[in-house]
Design a protein around this motif. Sequence first.
Motif, PDB file in Angstrom:
ATOM      1  N   GLY A  53      33.442 -84.078 -36.863  1.00  0.00           N
ATOM      2  CA  GLY A  53      32.031 -84.113 -36.484  1.00  0.00           C
ATOM      3  C   GLY A  53      31.774 -84.811 -35.168  1.00  0.00           C
ATOM      4  O   GLY A  53      32.712 -85.121 -34.412  1.00  0.00           O
ATOM      5  N   SER A  54      30.502 -85.076 -34.923  1.00  0.00           N
ATOM      6  CA  SER A  54      30.112 -85.549 -33.596  1.00  0.00           C
ATOM      7  C   SER A  54      29.914 -87.057 -33.519  1.00  0.00           C
ATOM      8  O   SER A  54      29.595 -87.573 -32.459  1.00  0.00           O
ATOM      9  N   GLN A  55      30.087 -87.778 -34.641  1.00  0.00           N
ATOM     10  CA  GLN A  55      29.754 -89.210 -34.584  1.00  0.00           C
ATOM     11  C   GLN A  55      30.804 -90.152 -35.152  1.00  0.00           C
ATOM     12  O   GLN A  55      30.862 -91.308 -34.753  1.00  0.00           O
TER      13      GLN A  55
ATOM     14  N   GLN B 228      28.546 -88.149 -46.377  1.00  0.00           N
ATOM     15  CA  GLN B 228      29.785 -87.367 -46.428  1.00  0.00           C
ATOM     16  C   GLN B 228      30.588 -87.613 -47.704  1.00  0.00           C
ATOM     17  O   GLN B 228      31.276 -86.728 -48.193  1.00  0.00           O
TER      18      GLN B 228
ATOM     19  N   ILE C 147      21.320 -79.113 -34.443  1.00  0.00           N
ATOM     20  CA  ILE C 147      21.854 -77.741 -34.515  1.00  0.00           C
ATOM     21  C   ILE C 147      21.170 -76.900 -35.617  1.00  0.00           C
ATOM     22  O   ILE C 147      20.733 -75.783 -35.345  1.00  0.00           O
TER      23      ILE C 147
ATOM     24  N   GLU D 143      37.192 -81.074 -25.909  1.00  0.00           N
ATOM     25  CA  GLU D 143      35.911 -80.588 -25.391  1.00  0.00           C
ATOM     26  C   GLU D 143      34.994 -80.239 -26.538  1.00  0.00           C
ATOM     27  O   GLU D 143      35.432 -80.151 -27.680  1.00  0.00           O
ATOM     28  N   TRP D 144      33.738 -79.983 -26.224  1.00  0.00           N
ATOM     29  CA  TRP D 144      32.803 -79.483 -27.228  1.00  0.00           C
ATOM     30  C   TRP D 144      33.203 -78.034 -27.520  1.00  0.00           C
ATOM     31  O   TRP D 144      33.361 -77.239 -26.602  1.00  0.00           O
ATOM     32  N   VAL D 145      33.433 -77.721 -28.778  1.00  0.00           N
ATOM     33  CA  VAL D 145      33.870 -76.363 -29.132  1.00  0.00           C
ATOM     34  C   VAL D 145      32.759 -75.669 -29.898  1.00  0.00           C
ATOM     35  O   VAL D 145      31.837 -76.312 -30.391  1.00  0.00           O
ATOM     36  N   ASP D 146      32.855 -74.368 -30.007  1.00  0.00           N
ATOM     37  CA  ASP D 146      31.968 -73.643 -30.912  1.00  0.00           C
ATOM     38  C   ASP D 146      32.677 -73.640 -32.269  1.00  0.00           C
ATOM     39  O   ASP D 146      33.542 -72.814 -32.541  1.00  0.00           O
TER      40      ASP D 146
ATOM     41  N   GLY E 279      24.291 -83.089 -35.346  1.00  0.00           N
ATOM     42  CA  GLY E 279      24.254 -82.608 -36.729  1.00  0.00           C
ATOM     43  C   GLY E 279      22.838 -82.388 -37.244  1.00  0.00           C
ATOM     44  O   GLY E 279      22.621 -81.602 -38.157  1.00  0.00           O
TER      45      GLY E 279
ATOM     46  N   HIS F  92      35.378 -84.001 -42.162  1.00  0.00           N
ATOM     47  CA  HIS F  92      34.702 -85.218 -42.629  1.00  0.00           C
ATOM     48  C   HIS F  92      33.580 -84.888 -43.606  1.00  0.00           C
ATOM     49  O   HIS F  92      32.977 -85.784 -44.178  1.00  0.00           O
TER      50      HIS F  92
ATOM     51  N   TRP G 208      27.352 -82.341 -43.638  1.00  0.00           N
ATOM     52  CA  TRP G 208      26.865 -81.194 -44.434  1.00  0.00           C
ATOM     53  C   TRP G 208      26.923 -79.890 -43.637  1.00  0.00           C
ATOM     54  O   TRP G 208      27.208 -78.821 -44.181  1.00  0.00           O
ATOM     55  N   ASN G 209      26.683 -79.964 -42.320  1.00  0.00           N
ATOM     56  CA  ASN G 209      26.790 -78.735 -41.516  1.00  0.00           C
ATOM     57  C   ASN G 209      28.207 -78.198 -41.538  1.00  0.00           C
ATOM     58  O   ASN G 209      28.430 -77.004 -41.713  1.00  0.00           O
ATOM     59  N   SER G 210      29.169 -79.095 -41.344  1.00  0.00           N
ATOM     60  CA  SER G 210      30.560 -78.647 -41.317  1.00  0.00           C
ATOM     61  C   SER G 210      30.945 -78.054 -42.670  1.00  0.00           C
ATOM     62  O   SER G 210      31.634 -77.027 -42.735  1.00  0.00           O
TER      63      SER G 210
END
Length: 474
Positions: A288-290, A386, A24, A342-345, A21, A361, A364-366
Motif C-alpha cells: 500500500g501507500s502508507q 488491515q 482512489i 515507482e507508482w504502479v497501476d 487509499g 497488507h 481494503w482497496n488492495s
Amino acid sequence: MAPPPRPSKPHIILFPFMSKGHTIPLLHLAHLLLGRGAAVTIFTTPLNHPFISHSLPQTNVSIIDLPFPENIPEIPPGIESTDKFPSMSLFVPFVNGIKLMQPSFEKALQNITIHSQVNCIISDAFLHWTQKSASKFNIPRLSFDGMSYYAMALSREVVSNRLLWLHESADEPFTVTRFPWIELRRNDFDDPFDKLDPRGALWDFVMEAMNATQNSYGILMNTFYELEKPFADYWAQNCQPKTWTIGPLCLAQLPKSDSSEPIQKPKWVQWLDQKLAQGSPVLYIAFGSQATISAQQLREIAFGLEEAKANFLWVLRKSVNSEVIDDGFEERVKGRGIIVKEWVDQKEILEHETVKGFLSHCGWNSALEGICAAVPILAWPLMADQYLNAKVVVEEIKVGLRVNTVDGTVKGFVSGESLKKTVVELMEGEAGERLREKVAELAAAAREAMADGGSSWSALNELISEVCRENVKV
Ligand code: UDP
C-alpha cells in the motif's frame, strides 16, 4: 432570496481525504456518477490536484482546490497527503490541521449553491467537519471511510460492549456474542483501540469522526452485499445511519484514452509479459501507500522470497530504504524477481494473466482489487483496519492465507523461513489451487454486483434518486 433552480441533472460533491487509499475509490465513484448523467464537483488541495485530474481524463468533472492550511504544527511544508508523511505519527496533527479548511470549504459551497443546487456531499469520514458544513447548507452528507462491513460491524460491537478491554493482554482472545464464530484480540485493532485505556488526541479524533458519521444522512460502502452478507445485515438491523453498498468501486469502467499513439507499457508490465510467455506464475508484493516496514523485516522478506524461488514483482514505496536489502539480492534473483520503486497501476498488475498470488497488507482497496482480479492473497496486515481485513480474506471469504508471526501474535515479526513456506504453499501448493477457485467465484460475483441490475448497481441508482427527491430530509 429565491432558491437556485432545480438542476436538470443530479449534482454531487465529492471530498476525498488526502490519502491514496481514500481518494482512489472516490475517483472511481466519480466515473460511475458521470456514467449516470450526474454533474460531479471534487474538492481537493493544490498538491493533490494533479493526481485527481490525471485520474479523470476526458471528463468534465469540476475540481476545486481549497488552499492547504499554512503552518500546521509538525507538518512540513509541501506535505498535503498522508503517503508523503515521513512517519504516520503525523496523522493526528494532519487531520486536526486540515479542519482549518472548513471556512474556505463553506465559502466555496456558498458560491456553488448560488448558481446550482447540490443534491448531496460525499465526504470522507476523516473530514468530519464537512458534516456541519453540509447541514448549514441543508445538503445531505454521506460519509465514506473505505472500510469493509466486517471491520465496521466488529468495531462497533467490541467498543459498545466494551469487549476490547476485558483482558489485560492485547493478545488474549475473546469471542463476539453477535458473531460467535469469530475470535478476536485487542491486537486485531490499531491505535487507539489496542490500548487498555485509550484516550488522547487520536481517540478524540476517532470519536469526532464517528459522531459526525452517525449524524450523517448515510454511509457509502465500498464492498458488495454478496461478499459480506452477515455483517451488512447486522448493520441494517442494528445501526445508524443507513448504508448504500455500491462496490467494488475498482470495477468502475474508466474511459479509454483516445490518443492514437500506441501506449508504451511500463517496464514491469513488459517483464510480466515475458513471464507469461515463459509460463512462469508471478507473486505480486505490495504493502500500500502508507505502511512502514522495519529494515530487519525487509531483509527477512527478501530472504524468504529468495529461498521460495518464486517469480516476484515487489513494489516498494519510494520512501522505503531499499539499501537495507543486501547488495547482491537483486543480482541473485535476476531473471525471476524485480523490485519497482515507482507508482504502479496496481489493478493492471493484478489483472495480468501471469500474476497468481498477492502478498498484501490488506488495505481494503488492495483486498478488493485482488478479489476482483481473481488473485488469492497472502495476508500480512500492518496497520489500521488491515488486521480485520486479513480476517475477512482468510477466515470469512477464504480467498487467502495468512503469514505466520514468530511468536504467534497478530503484530509479531515474520521470519524469512516462515514466509518462504507460505509463499510456496500459495504459489505451488494445493491450498493455493483451492483459493484460486474460490477467488474466481467471488470475482464473478463482484462483476455481477456492479453490472446492470446487480446489487451495487441498483444501490447507486437508489441513492441518486433518493437525494434528488424534493424535500429530502437532511
Ligand atoms: N496503489 C497503486 N499503485 C501503487 C500503490 C498503491 O495503484 O504504487 C493503489 C492501490 O491499487 C490501492 C490504493 O493505492 O487502490 C491503496 O489503498 P489500500 O486501501 O490498499 O492501502 P493504503 O495505501 O490505504 O494502505
